[in-house]
Design a protein around this motif. Sequence first.
Motif, PDB file in Angstrom:
ATOM      1  N   PHE A 166       3.556   4.484   0.207  1.00  9.38           N
ATOM      2  CA  PHE A 166       3.691   5.444  -0.877  1.00  9.38           C
ATOM      3  C   PHE A 166       3.359   6.831  -0.335  1.00  9.38           C
ATOM      4  O   PHE A 166       2.481   6.983   0.529  1.00  9.38           O
ATOM      5  CB  PHE A 166       2.734   5.113  -2.023  1.00  9.38           C
ATOM      6  CG  PHE A 166       3.210   4.022  -2.927  1.00  9.38           C
ATOM      7  CD1 PHE A 166       3.433   4.264  -4.280  1.00  9.38           C
ATOM      8  CD2 PHE A 166       3.447   2.742  -2.443  1.00  9.38           C
ATOM      9  CE1 PHE A 166       3.866   3.260  -5.132  1.00  9.38           C
ATOM     10  CE2 PHE A 166       3.883   1.730  -3.280  1.00  9.38           C
ATOM     11  CZ  PHE A 166       4.098   1.991  -4.630  1.00  9.38           C
ATOM     12  N   TYR A 167       4.058   7.819  -0.850  1.00  8.39           N
ATOM     13  CA  TYR A 167       3.791   9.216  -0.516  1.00  8.39           C
ATOM     14  C   TYR A 167       3.356   9.960  -1.777  1.00  8.39           C
ATOM     15  O   TYR A 167       3.774   9.608  -2.889  1.00  8.39           O
ATOM     16  CB  TYR A 167       5.034   9.890   0.056  1.00  8.39           C
ATOM     17  CG  TYR A 167       5.247   9.630   1.535  1.00  8.39           C
ATOM     18  CD1 TYR A 167       5.095  10.652   2.463  1.00  8.39           C
ATOM     19  CD2 TYR A 167       5.596   8.368   1.997  1.00  8.39           C
ATOM     20  CE1 TYR A 167       5.293  10.427   3.815  1.00  8.39           C
ATOM     21  CE2 TYR A 167       5.789   8.120   3.346  1.00  8.39           C
ATOM     22  CZ  TYR A 167       5.635   9.161   4.251  1.00  8.39           C
ATOM     23  OH  TYR A 167       5.821   8.930   5.595  1.00  8.39           O
ATOM     24  N   ALA A 168       2.553  10.978  -1.594  1.00  6.69           N
ATOM     25  CA  ALA A 168       2.218  11.864  -2.705  1.00  6.69           C
ATOM     26  C   ALA A 168       3.370  12.853  -2.882  1.00  6.69           C
ATOM     27  O   ALA A 168       3.820  13.464  -1.907  1.00  6.69           O
ATOM     28  CB  ALA A 168       0.926  12.609  -2.423  1.00  6.69           C
ATOM     29  N   GLY A 180      -0.319  18.312   6.378  1.00  8.75           N
ATOM     30  CA  GLY A 180       0.508  17.257   6.954  1.00  8.75           C
ATOM     31  C   GLY A 180       0.230  15.902   6.334  1.00  8.75           C
ATOM     32  O   GLY A 180       1.094  15.031   6.310  1.00  8.75           O
ATOM     33  N   SER A 181      -0.985  15.719   5.852  1.00 10.13           N
ATOM     34  CA  SER A 181      -1.370  14.482   5.177  1.00 10.13           C
ATOM     35  C   SER A 181      -2.541  14.806   4.256  1.00 10.13           C
ATOM     36  O   SER A 181      -3.105  15.910   4.309  1.00 10.13           O
ATOM     37  CB  SER A 181      -1.766  13.395   6.183  1.00 10.13           C
ATOM     38  OG  SER A 181      -2.923  13.785   6.904  1.00 10.13           O
ATOM     39  N   GLN A 186      -8.391  13.844  -2.740  1.00  9.52           N
ATOM     40  CA  GLN A 186      -8.133  15.273  -2.866  1.00  9.52           C
ATOM     41  C   GLN A 186      -7.293  15.597  -4.108  1.00  9.52           C
ATOM     42  O   GLN A 186      -7.186  16.757  -4.506  1.00  9.52           O
ATOM     43  CB  GLN A 186      -7.430  15.792  -1.609  1.00  9.52           C
ATOM     44  CG  GLN A 186      -8.301  15.785  -0.362  1.00  9.52           C
ATOM     45  CD  GLN A 186      -7.548  16.256   0.874  1.00  9.52           C
ATOM     46  OE1 GLN A 186      -6.880  15.459   1.544  1.00  9.52           O
ATOM     47  NE2 GLN A 186      -7.628  17.546   1.155  1.00  9.52           N
ATOM     48  N   LEU A 187      -6.703  14.571  -4.724  1.00  8.47           N
ATOM     49  CA  LEU A 187      -5.913  14.764  -5.949  1.00  8.47           C
ATOM     50  C   LEU A 187      -6.715  14.395  -7.193  1.00  8.47           C
ATOM     51  O   LEU A 187      -6.155  14.287  -8.286  1.00  8.47           O
ATOM     52  CB  LEU A 187      -4.630  13.920  -5.891  1.00  8.47           C
ATOM     53  CG  LEU A 187      -3.668  14.215  -4.736  1.00  8.47           C
ATOM     54  CD1 LEU A 187      -2.471  13.261  -4.786  1.00  8.47           C
ATOM     55  CD2 LEU A 187      -3.181  15.662  -4.786  1.00  8.47           C
ATOM     56  N   SER A 260      -3.264   9.558   3.952  1.00  6.40           N
ATOM     57  CA  SER A 260      -4.007   9.013   5.091  1.00  6.40           C
ATOM     58  C   SER A 260      -5.051   7.981   4.667  1.00  6.40           C
ATOM     59  O   SER A 260      -5.375   7.060   5.427  1.00  6.40           O
ATOM     60  CB  SER A 260      -4.683  10.145   5.872  1.00  6.40           C
ATOM     61  OG  SER A 260      -5.581  10.871   5.035  1.00  6.40           O
ATOM     62  N   HIS A 261      -5.592   8.135   3.456  1.00  9.20           N
ATOM     63  CA  HIS A 261      -6.609   7.192   2.980  1.00  9.20           C
ATOM     64  C   HIS A 261      -6.676   7.227   1.453  1.00  9.20           C
ATOM     65  O   HIS A 261      -6.641   8.314   0.864  1.00  9.20           O
ATOM     66  CB  HIS A 261      -7.988   7.537   3.553  1.00  9.20           C
ATOM     67  CG  HIS A 261      -9.060   6.593   3.100  1.00  9.20           C
ATOM     68  ND1 HIS A 261      -9.255   5.353   3.664  1.00  9.20           N
ATOM     69  CD2 HIS A 261      -9.997   6.715   2.113  1.00  9.20           C
ATOM     70  CE1 HIS A 261     -10.250   4.757   3.051  1.00  9.20           C
ATOM     71  NE2 HIS A 261     -10.725   5.553   2.108  1.00  9.20           N
ATOM     72  N   PRO A 262      -6.718   6.040   0.811  1.00 11.63           N
ATOM     73  CA  PRO A 262      -6.557   4.708   1.393  1.00 11.63           C
ATOM     74  C   PRO A 262      -5.085   4.416   1.690  1.00 11.63           C
ATOM     75  O   PRO A 262      -4.206   5.167   1.262  1.00 11.63           O
ATOM     76  CB  PRO A 262      -7.071   3.790   0.278  1.00 11.63           C
ATOM     77  CG  PRO A 262      -6.720   4.524  -0.978  1.00 11.63           C
ATOM     78  CD  PRO A 262      -6.928   5.979  -0.656  1.00 11.63           C
ATOM     79  N   GLU A 263      -4.840   3.352   2.377  1.00 12.81           N
ATOM     80  CA  GLU A 263      -3.463   2.947   2.658  1.00 12.81           C
ATOM     81  C   GLU A 263      -2.829   2.442   1.369  1.00 12.81           C
ATOM     82  O   GLU A 263      -3.327   1.516   0.740  1.00 12.81           O
ATOM     83  CB  GLU A 263      -3.455   1.843   3.717  1.00 12.81           C
ATOM     84  CG  GLU A 263      -2.065   1.445   4.174  1.00 12.81           C
ATOM     85  CD  GLU A 263      -2.102   0.372   5.251  1.00 12.81           C
ATOM     86  OE1 GLU A 263      -2.302  -0.816   4.879  1.00 12.81           O
ATOM     87  OE2 GLU A 263      -1.946   0.713   6.432  1.00 12.81           O
TER      88      GLU A 263
END
Length: 300
Positions: A166-168, A180-181, A186-187, A260-263
């Motif tokens: 999944f991507y943000a 970059g990640s 952070q959201l 990058s975290h969590p997967e």
Amino acid sequence: MELRQLKYFVEVAKNEHFSMAAETLHVAQSALSRQVGLLEKELGVELFEREGRNVKLTPIGKMFLEQAMIALKAIDNATQLIEEYLEPERGIIRIGFPSSIASSTLPTIISAFKKEHPDVRFHLRQGSYEFLTEGIKKREIDLAFIGPVPVSDPDLHADILFSEYFYALIPETHSLAQNGSLSLYQLERDSFVLFPQGFVLRKIVVDACHQAGFRPFIPYEGEDLDAIKGLVSSGIGVTLLPETTLFGNMPSGTIKIKISHPEVKRTVGIIIPKNRPLSPSEKLFYEFVLDYFRHINLWT
């Protein structure tokens, strides 16, 4: 009891009118009435109550209708099976799929299959996770693409085709847009745009947020993938989506960023019933799909 009588009975039940049913069936109303009367006589019950020119089902008629429709469906399935054994290249396949593979994965697979088997036809049905699994069990669809793959359902055979992250997806004006990640925490203070309760993609995202240490604020919901992307594009929130939903389909004004975290990832695969064999056409497509992804995975 004749098959013709069952068909006539079902059509009258649908129309609640003999003359309308006769017109639909292209038979004389007198012939239709006679066959339904013979069916009632054989069964020893009245299936309809007459109300002037209209009719309605009796209580026992309603119960008989349910079973008659099941019987007719079974006969249709059996007839289709015979036809496909004679000509598997001209069969009809009912495929279920989620919205998350509609724009890229599914069209690519069907296009590749049609190049080799141009006369096979498809009925495509989009639906939720529950719709897809139950549709296979109830024989409403023949095969289904699904993600994540249900690997422990006793009524389904499942094959994992691939896994994806999944991507943000965030507005390009977001403070993290140049990163970059990002770590999901952070959201934490952002508004999320997600699918409604009951959708598996929502559960994956919410579970990932909990793993990151926060409960996401979800003021916006939508059942349509493009609508969710559009809300992010307008700048009112963020979302997390599988990578394949973003292939060549990034809305303007948005940025996708790796988490990058969590997967956060899911499996995507195909499910078929365990309790019945596939028809020749279905088997042809099923084996094509497995082989298609087997070759892709060898090169990735």
